[in-house]
Motif scaffolding. Structure first.
Motif, PDB file in Angstrom:
ATOM      1  N   LEU A  13       0.817  -1.211   0.000  1.00  0.00           N
ATOM      2  CA  LEU A  13       0.000   0.000   0.000  1.00  0.00           C
ATOM      3  C   LEU A  13       0.851   1.262   0.000  1.00  0.00           C
ATOM      4  O   LEU A  13       0.483   2.265  -0.622  1.00  0.00           O
ATOM      5  CB  LEU A  13      -0.940  -0.009   1.212  1.00  0.00           C
ATOM      6  CG  LEU A  13      -1.897   1.177   1.306  1.00  0.00           C
ATOM      7  CD1 LEU A  13      -3.027   1.023   0.303  1.00  0.00           C
ATOM      8  CD2 LEU A  13      -2.450   1.334   2.702  1.00  0.00           C
ATOM      9  N   GLU A  14       1.986   1.234   0.688  1.00  0.00           N
ATOM     10  CA  GLU A  14       2.833   2.428   0.758  1.00  0.00           C
ATOM     11  C   GLU A  14       3.234   2.904  -0.637  1.00  0.00           C
ATOM     12  O   GLU A  14       3.201   4.102  -0.929  1.00  0.00           O
ATOM     13  CB  GLU A  14       4.075   2.139   1.599  1.00  0.00           C
ATOM     14  CG  GLU A  14       3.807   2.022   3.092  1.00  0.00           C
ATOM     15  CD  GLU A  14       3.328   3.323   3.710  1.00  0.00           C
ATOM     16  OE1 GLU A  14       3.777   4.395   3.263  1.00  0.00           O
ATOM     17  OE2 GLU A  14       2.504   3.264   4.638  1.00  0.00           O
ATOM     18  N   ALA A  15       3.587   1.982  -1.498  1.00  0.00           N
ATOM     19  CA  ALA A  15       3.958   2.363  -2.863  1.00  0.00           C
ATOM     20  C   ALA A  15       2.756   2.900  -3.623  1.00  0.00           C
ATOM     21  O   ALA A  15       2.860   3.873  -4.379  1.00  0.00           O
ATOM     22  CB  ALA A  15       4.556   1.166  -3.589  1.00  0.00           C
ATOM     23  N   ALA A  16       1.593   2.300  -3.410  1.00  0.00           N
ATOM     24  CA  ALA A  16       0.386   2.736  -4.122  1.00  0.00           C
ATOM     25  C   ALA A  16      -0.049   4.132  -3.704  1.00  0.00           C
ATOM     26  O   ALA A  16      -0.647   4.873  -4.495  1.00  0.00           O
ATOM     27  CB  ALA A  16      -0.743   1.736  -3.876  1.00  0.00           C
ATOM     28  N   MET A  17       0.260   4.530  -2.456  1.00  0.00           N
ATOM     29  CA  MET A  17      -0.139   5.838  -1.950  1.00  0.00           C
ATOM     30  C   MET A  17       0.712   6.974  -2.486  1.00  0.00           C
ATOM     31  O   MET A  17       0.265   8.128  -2.499  1.00  0.00           O
ATOM     32  CB  MET A  17      -0.041   5.848  -0.408  1.00  0.00           C
ATOM     33  CG  MET A  17      -1.078   5.025   0.301  1.00  0.00           C
ATOM     34  SD  MET A  17      -0.643   4.785   2.062  1.00  0.00           S
ATOM     35  CE  MET A  17      -0.158   6.446   2.560  1.00  0.00           C
ATOM     36  N   GLN A  18       1.936   6.705  -2.898  1.00  0.00           N
ATOM     37  CA  GLN A  18       2.914   7.756  -3.189  1.00  0.00           C
ATOM     38  C   GLN A  18       2.403   8.834  -4.151  1.00  0.00           C
ATOM     39  O   GLN A  18       2.613  10.024  -3.911  1.00  0.00           O
ATOM     40  CB  GLN A  18       4.213   7.134  -3.715  1.00  0.00           C
ATOM     41  CG  GLN A  18       4.963   6.317  -2.688  1.00  0.00           C
ATOM     42  CD  GLN A  18       5.239   7.078  -1.399  1.00  0.00           C
ATOM     43  OE1 GLN A  18       5.745   8.198  -1.426  1.00  0.00           O
ATOM     44  NE2 GLN A  18       4.886   6.473  -0.273  1.00  0.00           N
TER      45      GLN A  18
END
Length: 299
Positions: free
Chosen positions: A25-30
């Motif tokens: 999710l962290e990558a998707a939020m960027q």
């Protein structure tokens, strides 16, 4: 990647933490992190008198409760609530399910720190496991309230109905009610006033991590009846009263999983079609969270 069944998630993780790690999710939020999530107002096309009637009926039937704590001091709450969702794997009163934890003191609800998490015998199924609260309570299925909640097209997670009495002097204090919640990519909250009065104000601290009285970076708003509202609840915020009033304040605080689908038949989670593609507030504005809530305006 196949859906993740709730049953395989270990006790030392919340459902969301497990999903976040598994699907990065962290990558998707960027791409969305540079966007300022100011207070949003949305049009609410619903039978509001019927909603008020249903809320008054469930309060009369099930009674308001306070947040649980280590002292279990929840009688005659100055901030009374009813859980609208519960965890089907945890025994007990479903209408208290989302209201705190017996492992935390009242002053520890500002935000989930490593220290407060360490006090939990397990994370899965306790207060911080927002996606664990995945079943509507009996109160949440009542009348027009149930009609509203069953209309959400995103999974409804940790949610409640909450009331501030108009004669509550504690609500006048500078430090009353400050807290932080999860990121809107984790728990997208929609706040719906059922009844209110001009004395009740939302205060959001937009810069400081720890709010201070008289902060120049704090914003104050009255959340008007007849609309739905949302903001980045990971910022410190509170609701307080600018003066005593004869009118209480009743709001619905509806939590949604913005980027995950929930398959109730298989008790399993998977990324939805909006994962990494649409900002959570845009989902509300486009009517993709609820067909009767849309067309938001930033204030």
């Amino acid at each position: 990647m196949p859906p993740i069944q709730t049953s395989i998630i270990p006790d030392h993780e919340t459902v969301f933490a497990h999903l976040s790690n598994r699907f990065d999710l962290e990558a998707a939020m960027q791409p969305f992190l540079g966007r300022t999530s100011a207070l949003q107002r949305y049009d609410l096309s619903f039978d509001l008198p019927a909603l008020e009637t249903a809320c008054r009926q469930v309060i009369a039937r099930y009674s308001l409760r306070g947040f649980r704590n280590t002292a279990d001091d929840v009688a005659n709450p100055a901030y009374g609530s009813l859980s609208l969702t519960c965890n089907p794997d945890v025994a007990g009163d479903p209408h208290s399910a989302t209201l705190g934890s017996a492992h935390l003191r009242n002053g520890q609800y500002f935000y989930a720190s490593d220290a407060t998490r360490a006090q939990m015998p397990k994370l899965k199924g306790d207060y911080y496991d927002g996606y664990g609260f995945r079943r509507l309570t009996p109160a949440a299925n009542h009348g027009a309230l149930g009609g509203l909640l069953r209309g959400f097209t995103l999974p409804v997670i940790r949610s409640r109905l909450s009331v501030i009495p108009g004669d509550n002097p504690a609500a006048l204090q500078d430090g009353y009610g400050w807290h932080r919640d999860e990121s809107i990519f984790h728990n997208l909250r929609i706040n719906i006033p059922v009844w209110t009065a001009p004395e009740y104000l939302l205060e959001i601290e937009t810069v400081l991590l720890q709010p201070e009285p008289g902060s120049a970076t704090a914003q104050r708003h009255h959340l008007r009846h007849g609309f739905a509202w949302s903001w980045d609840t990971n910022q410190p915020h509170r609701v307080f009263a600018s003066g005593l009033t004869m009118q209480s304040r009743c709001h619905l605080v509806v939590g949604l999983a913005p980027w995950f689908d929930y398959d109730a038949a298989n008790d399993a989670w998977s990324p939805n079609q909006w994962f990494g593609r649409m900002h959570p507030h845009d989902l509300i504005a486009e009517g993709l969270a609820h067909p009767l809530i849309r067309a938001g305006r930033r204030l």
